[in-house]
Design a protein around this motif. Structure first.
Motif, PDB file in Angstrom:
ATOM      1  N   PRO A  20     -11.463   1.443   2.464  1.00  0.00           N
ATOM      2  CA  PRO A  20     -10.736   1.282   1.192  1.00  0.00           C
ATOM      3  C   PRO A  20     -10.174   2.585   0.639  1.00  0.00           C
ATOM      4  N   THR A  21     -10.742   3.735   1.027  1.00  0.00           N
ATOM      5  CA  THR A  21     -10.262   5.021   0.506  1.00  0.00           C
ATOM      6  C   THR A  21      -9.269   5.698   1.445  1.00  0.00           C
ATOM      7  N   ALA A  22      -8.762   4.962   2.435  1.00  0.00           N
ATOM      8  CA  ALA A  22      -7.830   5.560   3.408  1.00  0.00           C
ATOM      9  C   ALA A  22      -6.619   6.156   2.690  1.00  0.00           C
ATOM     10  N   HIS A  23      -6.146   7.294   3.213  1.00  0.00           N
ATOM     11  CA  HIS A  23      -4.970   7.960   2.644  1.00  0.00           C
ATOM     12  C   HIS A  23      -3.695   7.207   3.022  1.00  0.00           C
ATOM     13  N   LEU A  24      -2.677   7.400   2.223  1.00  0.00           N
ATOM     14  CA  LEU A  24      -1.392   6.760   2.497  1.00  0.00           C
ATOM     15  C   LEU A  24      -0.816   7.206   3.832  1.00  0.00           C
ATOM     16  N   ASP A  25      -1.116   8.438   4.251  1.00  0.00           N
ATOM     17  CA  ASP A  25      -0.649   8.896   5.570  1.00  0.00           C
ATOM     18  C   ASP A  25      -1.188   7.999   6.681  1.00  0.00           C
ATOM     19  N   GLU A  26      -2.467   7.612   6.578  1.00  0.00           N
ATOM     20  CA  GLU A  26      -3.063   6.730   7.590  1.00  0.00           C
ATOM     21  C   GLU A  26      -2.373   5.376   7.605  1.00  0.00           C
ATOM     22  N   ILE A  27      -2.085   4.877   6.425  1.00  0.00           N
ATOM     23  CA  ILE A  27      -1.441   3.565   6.329  1.00  0.00           C
ATOM     24  C   ILE A  27      -0.032   3.627   6.905  1.00  0.00           C
ATOM     25  N   ALA A  28       0.683   4.687   6.601  1.00  0.00           N
ATOM     26  CA  ALA A  28       2.040   4.847   7.141  1.00  0.00           C
ATOM     27  C   ALA A  28       2.004   4.914   8.663  1.00  0.00           C
ATOM     28  N   ARG A  29       1.040   5.674   9.218  1.00  0.00           N
ATOM     29  CA  ARG A  29       0.933   5.763  10.681  1.00  0.00           C
ATOM     30  C   ARG A  29       0.638   4.398  11.284  1.00  0.00           C
ATOM     31  N   ALA A  30      -0.275   3.643  10.656  1.00  0.00           N
ATOM     32  CA  ALA A  30      -0.620   2.315  11.170  1.00  0.00           C
ATOM     33  C   ALA A  30       0.588   1.386  11.154  1.00  0.00           C
ATOM     34  N   LEU A  38       7.182   4.680   3.358  1.00  0.00           N
ATOM     35  CA  LEU A  38       6.155   3.908   2.667  1.00  0.00           C
ATOM     36  C   LEU A  38       6.307   4.054   1.154  1.00  0.00           C
ATOM     37  N   HIS A  39       6.585   5.276   0.711  1.00  0.00           N
ATOM     38  CA  HIS A  39       6.725   5.528  -0.723  1.00  0.00           C
ATOM     39  C   HIS A  39       7.970   4.846  -1.282  1.00  0.00           C
ATOM     40  N   ARG A  40       9.019   4.738  -0.481  1.00  0.00           N
ATOM     41  CA  ARG A  40      10.220   4.033  -0.948  1.00  0.00           C
ATOM     42  C   ARG A  40       9.929   2.541  -1.134  1.00  0.00           C
ATOM     43  N   LEU A  41       9.093   1.999  -0.255  1.00  0.00           N
ATOM     44  CA  LEU A  41       8.760   0.574  -0.352  1.00  0.00           C
ATOM     45  C   LEU A  41       7.778   0.292  -1.482  1.00  0.00           C
ATOM     46  N   PHE A  42       6.801   1.191  -1.640  1.00  0.00           N
ATOM     47  CA  PHE A  42       5.727   0.994  -2.619  1.00  0.00           C
ATOM     48  C   PHE A  42       5.484   2.323  -3.331  1.00  0.00           C
ATOM     49  N   PRO A  43       5.892   2.435  -4.579  1.00  0.00           N
ATOM     50  CA  PRO A  43       5.832   3.725  -5.269  1.00  0.00           C
ATOM     51  C   PRO A  43       4.416   4.093  -5.720  1.00  0.00           C
ATOM     52  N   GLY A  44       3.567   4.362  -4.756  1.00  0.00           N
ATOM     53  CA  GLY A  44       2.210   4.791  -5.092  1.00  0.00           C
ATOM     54  C   GLY A  44       1.151   3.860  -4.542  1.00  0.00           C
ATOM     55  N   ARG A  45      -0.058   4.373  -4.481  1.00  0.00           N
ATOM     56  CA  ARG A  45      -1.179   3.640  -3.904  1.00  0.00           C
ATOM     57  C   ARG A  45      -1.498   2.358  -4.683  1.00  0.00           C
ATOM     58  N   ASP A  46      -1.494   2.427  -5.998  1.00  0.00           N
ATOM     59  CA  ASP A  46      -1.816   1.247  -6.808  1.00  0.00           C
ATOM     60  C   ASP A  46      -0.834   0.114  -6.543  1.00  0.00           C
ATOM     61  N   ALA A  47       0.445   0.470  -6.425  1.00  0.00           N
ATOM     62  CA  ALA A  47       1.459  -0.555  -6.162  1.00  0.00           C
ATOM     63  C   ALA A  47       1.247  -1.176  -4.789  1.00  0.00           C
ATOM     64  N   LEU A  48       0.884  -0.354  -3.806  1.00  0.00           N
ATOM     65  CA  LEU A  48       0.639  -0.870  -2.460  1.00  0.00           C
ATOM     66  C   LEU A  48      -0.555  -1.823  -2.463  1.00  0.00           C
ATOM     67  N   ILE A  49      -1.651  -1.426  -3.094  1.00  0.00           N
ATOM     68  CA  ILE A  49      -2.853  -2.265  -3.134  1.00  0.00           C
ATOM     69  C   ILE A  49      -2.561  -3.589  -3.833  1.00  0.00           C
ATOM     70  N   ARG A  50      -1.805  -3.519  -4.918  1.00  0.00           N
ATOM     71  CA  ARG A  50      -1.465  -4.759  -5.635  1.00  0.00           C
ATOM     72  C   ARG A  50      -0.642  -5.690  -4.749  1.00  0.00           C
ATOM     73  N   GLU A  51       0.311  -5.125  -4.003  1.00  0.00           N
ATOM     74  CA  GLU A  51       1.153  -5.958  -3.143  1.00  0.00           C
ATOM     75  C   GLU A  51       0.354  -6.563  -1.993  1.00  0.00           C
ATOM     76  N   VAL A  52      -0.597  -5.805  -1.449  1.00  0.00           N
ATOM     77  CA  VAL A  52      -1.466  -6.375  -0.408  1.00  0.00           C
ATOM     78  C   VAL A  52      -2.284  -7.523  -1.000  1.00  0.00           C
ATOM     79  N   GLY A  53      -2.809  -7.327  -2.206  1.00  0.00           N
ATOM     80  CA  GLY A  53      -3.565  -8.392  -2.863  1.00  0.00           C
ATOM     81  C   GLY A  53      -2.725  -9.635  -3.086  1.00  0.00           C
ATOM     82  N   LEU A  54      -1.495  -9.452  -3.539  1.00  0.00           N
ATOM     83  CA  LEU A  54      -0.610 -10.597  -3.764  1.00  0.00           C
ATOM     84  C   LEU A  54      -0.292 -11.311  -2.457  1.00  0.00           C
ATOM     85  N   LEU A  55      -0.099 -10.544  -1.375  1.00  0.00           N
ATOM     86  CA  LEU A  55       0.134 -11.159  -0.068  1.00  0.00           C
ATOM     87  C   LEU A  55      -1.082 -11.993   0.343  1.00  0.00           C
TER      88      LEU A  55
END
Length: 199
Positions: A20-30, A38-55
């Motif tokens: 759960p504490t993975a850095h955004l760099d790891e997520i981008a590589r994956a 990644l930042h253009r798609l999701f402006p920050g970690r909180d936005a990314l986590i929220r979008e994963v939750g909604l998915l």
């Protein structure tokens, strides 16, 4: 070439459900993209986590729809739900493990809609005499969802083969949730041959 948001989100959940504490760099590589993309798609970690939750919530809602959980025999509906939910078990694992999501009222509202549908399925099954009545429908709902999440973690860690996941989930859960008829009362003892042959 445009980057598909859901593909990036699925890559993110593959990382975040295990770390759960993975850095955004790891997520981008994956996801096979740069951190800038990644930042253009999701402006920050909180936005990314929220979008994963909604998915995850959208996919679980789709599984409930596919399984037509409001229809027919409750055990059959639950088995359909197992088949529909297991392919997205990693998203359920993320939903179960990411506490930050539940600070968001809109996430909470969506979660309540889905868990209420599951609750109604178990309540109907209890009324049909299918599921055990000494276990509350609310608890059966939470336990079922957490087992789906457990399937997600087990597949990711190589402890459960994807082809065995639906069978393993259904057998484990229903082995504990199904109501069984009471054992028959013992009848009168049958006399032994020596007793009946006595003069």
């Amino acid at each position: 070439m445009a980057t598909d948001r859901d593909t990036v989100l699925e890559a993110a959940v593959g990382v975040l459900s295990r770390r759960p504490t993975a850095h955004l760099d790891e997520i981008a590589r994956a996801a096979g993209i740069s951190r800038a993309t990644l930042h253009r798609l999701f402006p920050g970690r909180d936005a990314l986590i929220r979008e994963v939750g909604l998915l995850g919530l959208r996919r679980f809602a789709a599984a409930l729809d596919t399984a037509t959980v409001e229809d027919g025999d409750a055990e059959a509906a639950l088995r359909r739900l197992v088949d529909a939910a297991v392919p997205d078990a990693a998203l359920c694992a993320f939903l179960a493990g990411e506490n930050q999501l539940y600070d968001d009222d809109s996430i909470n509202d969506l979660w309540e809609v889905q868990i209420s549908r599951l609750h109604a399925l178990f309540l109907r099954g209890q009324q049909q005499g299918v599921f055990r009545i000494e276990l509350s429908a609310a608890w059966l709902s939470e336990a079922f969802f957490d087992l789906v999440a457990g399937v997600g973690w087990s597949i990711q860690d190589g402890r459960l083969a994807p082809r065995d996941a639906a069978f393993s989930l259904a057998e484990l859960f229903l082995g504990g949730a199904l109501r069984r008829p009471p054992a028959p009362e013992p009848g009168p003892a049958t006399p032994t041959p020596s007793e009946t042959d006595m003069p």
